[in-house]
Scaffold this active site. Structure first.
Site, PDB file in Angstrom:
ATOM      1  N   LYS A 153       0.833  -1.200   0.000  1.00  0.00           N
ATOM      2  CA  LYS A 153       0.000   0.000   0.000  1.00  0.00           C
ATOM      3  C   LYS A 153       0.877   1.265   0.000  1.00  0.00           C
ATOM      4  CE  LYS A 153      -3.794  -2.311   2.492  1.00  0.00           C
ATOM      5  NZ  LYS A 153      -4.629  -2.299   3.726  1.00  0.00           N
TER       6      LYS A 153
ATOM      7  N   GLU B 285      -9.307 -10.624  -7.671  1.00  0.00           N
ATOM      8  CA  GLU B 285      -8.383  -9.492  -7.540  1.00  0.00           C
ATOM      9  C   GLU B 285      -7.293  -9.536  -8.606  1.00  0.00           C
ATOM     10  OE1 GLU B 285      -7.258  -9.647  -3.396  1.00  0.00           O
ATOM     11  OE2 GLU B 285      -9.175  -8.790  -2.754  1.00  0.00           O
TER      12      GLU B 285
ATOM     13  N   ASN C 264      -1.686  -0.159   7.456  1.00  0.00           N
ATOM     14  CA  ASN C 264      -1.193  -1.514   7.734  1.00  0.00           C
ATOM     15  C   ASN C 264      -0.391  -2.118   6.576  1.00  0.00           C
ATOM     16  OD1 ASN C 264      -3.261  -2.185   6.037  1.00  0.00           O
ATOM     17  ND2 ASN C 264      -4.412  -3.407   7.513  1.00  0.00           N
TER      18      ASN C 264
ATOM     19  N   ARG D  42      -1.315 -14.646   3.904  1.00  0.00           N
ATOM     20  CA  ARG D  42      -2.027 -13.954   4.988  1.00  0.00           C
ATOM     21  C   ARG D  42      -1.257 -14.120   6.303  1.00  0.00           C
ATOM     22  NH1 ARG D  42      -6.604 -10.599   4.193  1.00  0.00           N
ATOM     23  NH2 ARG D  42      -7.536 -11.445   6.094  1.00  0.00           N
TER      24      ARG D  42
ATOM     25  N   HIS E 228      -1.690  -5.467   1.438  1.00  0.00           N
ATOM     26  CA  HIS E 228      -2.929  -6.219   1.231  1.00  0.00           C
ATOM     27  C   HIS E 228      -2.598  -7.607   0.709  1.00  0.00           C
ATOM     28  CE1 HIS E 228      -6.916  -7.357  -0.277  1.00  0.00           C
ATOM     29  NE2 HIS E 228      -6.258  -7.818  -1.332  1.00  0.00           N
TER      30      HIS E 228
ATOM     31  N   PHE F 254     -15.159   3.260   7.260  1.00  0.00           N
ATOM     32  CA  PHE F 254     -13.796   3.617   6.850  1.00  0.00           C
ATOM     33  C   PHE F 254     -13.593   3.576   5.328  1.00  0.00           C
ATOM     34  CE2 PHE F 254     -13.791  -0.936   8.017  1.00  0.00           C
ATOM     35  CZ  PHE F 254     -13.328  -1.515   6.842  1.00  0.00           C
TER      36      PHE F 254
ATOM     37  N   TYR G 123     -12.058  -2.714  -3.100  1.00  0.00           N
ATOM     38  CA  TYR G 123     -12.599  -2.781  -1.736  1.00  0.00           C
ATOM     39  C   TYR G 123     -14.128  -2.781  -1.709  1.00  0.00           C
ATOM     40  CZ  TYR G 123      -8.027  -2.372   0.515  1.00  0.00           C
ATOM     41  OH  TYR G 123      -6.757  -2.612   0.968  1.00  0.00           O
TER      42      TYR G 123
HETATM   43  P1  DAT Z   1      -7.352  -7.124   5.614  1.00  0.00           P
HETATM   44  O1  DAT Z   1      -6.593  -6.062   4.862  1.00  0.00           O
HETATM   45  O2  DAT Z   1      -6.526  -7.698   6.740  1.00  0.00           O
HETATM   46  O3  DAT Z   1      -7.937  -8.175   4.709  1.00  0.00           O
HETATM   47  P2  DAT Z   1     -10.067  -6.091   5.892  1.00  0.00           P
HETATM   48  O4  DAT Z   1     -10.384  -6.764   4.592  1.00  0.00           O
HETATM   49  O5  DAT Z   1     -10.970  -6.378   7.044  1.00  0.00           O
HETATM   50  O6  DAT Z   1      -8.558  -6.409   6.356  1.00  0.00           O
HETATM   51  O7  DAT Z   1     -10.059  -4.510   5.678  1.00  0.00           O
HETATM   52  C1  DAT Z   1      -9.473  -3.967   4.530  1.00  0.00           C
HETATM   53  C2  DAT Z   1      -8.654  -2.781   4.925  1.00  0.00           C
HETATM   54  O8  DAT Z   1      -9.521  -1.762   5.428  1.00  0.00           O
HETATM   55  C3  DAT Z   1      -7.647  -3.036   6.049  1.00  0.00           C
HETATM   56  O9  DAT Z   1      -6.443  -3.581   5.567  1.00  0.00           O
HETATM   57  C4  DAT Z   1      -7.476  -1.669   6.623  1.00  0.00           C
HETATM   58  C5  DAT Z   1      -8.855  -1.040   6.453  1.00  0.00           C
HETATM   59  N1  DAT Z   1      -9.646  -1.192   7.693  1.00  0.00           N
HETATM   60  C6  DAT Z   1     -10.235  -2.303   8.123  1.00  0.00           C
HETATM   61  N2  DAT Z   1     -10.867  -2.094   9.292  1.00  0.00           N
HETATM   62  C7  DAT Z   1     -10.654  -0.795   9.585  1.00  0.00           C
HETATM   63  C8  DAT Z   1     -11.038   0.050  10.654  1.00  0.00           C
HETATM   64  N3  DAT Z   1     -11.778  -0.398  11.670  1.00  0.00           N
HETATM   65  N4  DAT Z   1     -10.613   1.331  10.633  1.00  0.00           N
HETATM   66  C9  DAT Z   1      -9.874   1.807   9.612  1.00  0.00           C
HETATM   67  N5  DAT Z   1      -9.483   1.065   8.558  1.00  0.00           N
HETATM   68  C10 DAT Z   1      -9.868  -0.219   8.565  1.00  0.00           C
HETATM   69 MG    MG Z   2      -9.488  -8.120   3.345  1.00  0.00          MG
END
Ligand code: DAT
Ligand code: MG
Length: 149
Positions: free
Chosen positions: A9, A126, A112, A85, A115, A57, A49
């Site tokens: 990212k 994807e 974070n 993962r 991805h 978010f 997304y």
């Molecule tokens: P991952 O990237 O571990 O698959 P996810 O699919 O639940 O996680 O969410 C996608 C992204 O969205 C994640 O990498 C960071 C952002 N995100 C998720 N939960 C969030 C939150 N509570 N506040 C802010 N950003 C968030």
């Molecule tokens: Mg995810």
């Protein structure tokens, strides 16, 4: 052979962690078959997304992904989707295990770093969203017999 979509990212690129991310997947034994640095459009970020579009978010996430270049990759290997993962770590870097990329380099869920596709079907979706078939190189490293029995 199984494939997964990995994206460094904007925060990971800005912090100079592209090489570190590639190193971790390479030394693990996965095969890089697609790689590009790109500026992400709002449309692509929204599509990527889409599953999160109702979340609070979502807007900030889409804006963040388009805020600076990302590095998109496809990696191949037995069980690579789930294994990647594990290499990446939990979504929240503060609780991600040490030794994972997020656990070692991050402090905040909205930054974070990386991805990775969460399932085989998601990976297929994807990969076709981010790459043309021509951008993927099907090759087999000569070390394969030293990685797989
Ligand atoms: P991952 O990237 O571990 O698959 P996810 O699919 O639940 O996680 O969410 C996608 C992204 O969205 C994640 O990498 C960071 C952002 N995100 C998720 N939960 C969030 C939150 N509570 N506040 C802010 N950003 C968030
Ligand atoms: Mg995810």
């Amino acid at each position: 052979m199984e494939r997964t979509f990995i994206m460094v990212k904007p925060d990971g690129v800005q912090r100079g962690l592209v090489g570190e991310v590639i190193r971790r997947f390479e030394t693990k034994g996965f095969t890089l078959i697609g790689l590009k640095l790109m500026q992400v459009s709002k449309e692509l970020a929204e599509e990527h997304y889409d599953v999160h579009k109702e979340r609070p978010f979502f807007g900030g996430l889409v804006e963040f992904i388009g805020s600076s270049p990302v590095v998109a990759m496809v990696w191949e290997g037995d069980g690579v989707v789930a294994a990647a993962r594990n290499v990446i770590g939990a979504t929240n870097p503060l609780t991600a295990a040490p030794g994972t990329i997020r656990g070692d380099y991050g402090v905040s869920i909205g930054r974070n770093l990386i991805h990775g596709s969460d399932a085989i079907e998601t990976a297929q979706r994807e990969i076709s969203l981010w790459f043309n078939e021509k951008e993927l190189a099907s090759w087999q490293p000569t070390i394969t017999p030293w990685l797989y029995e």
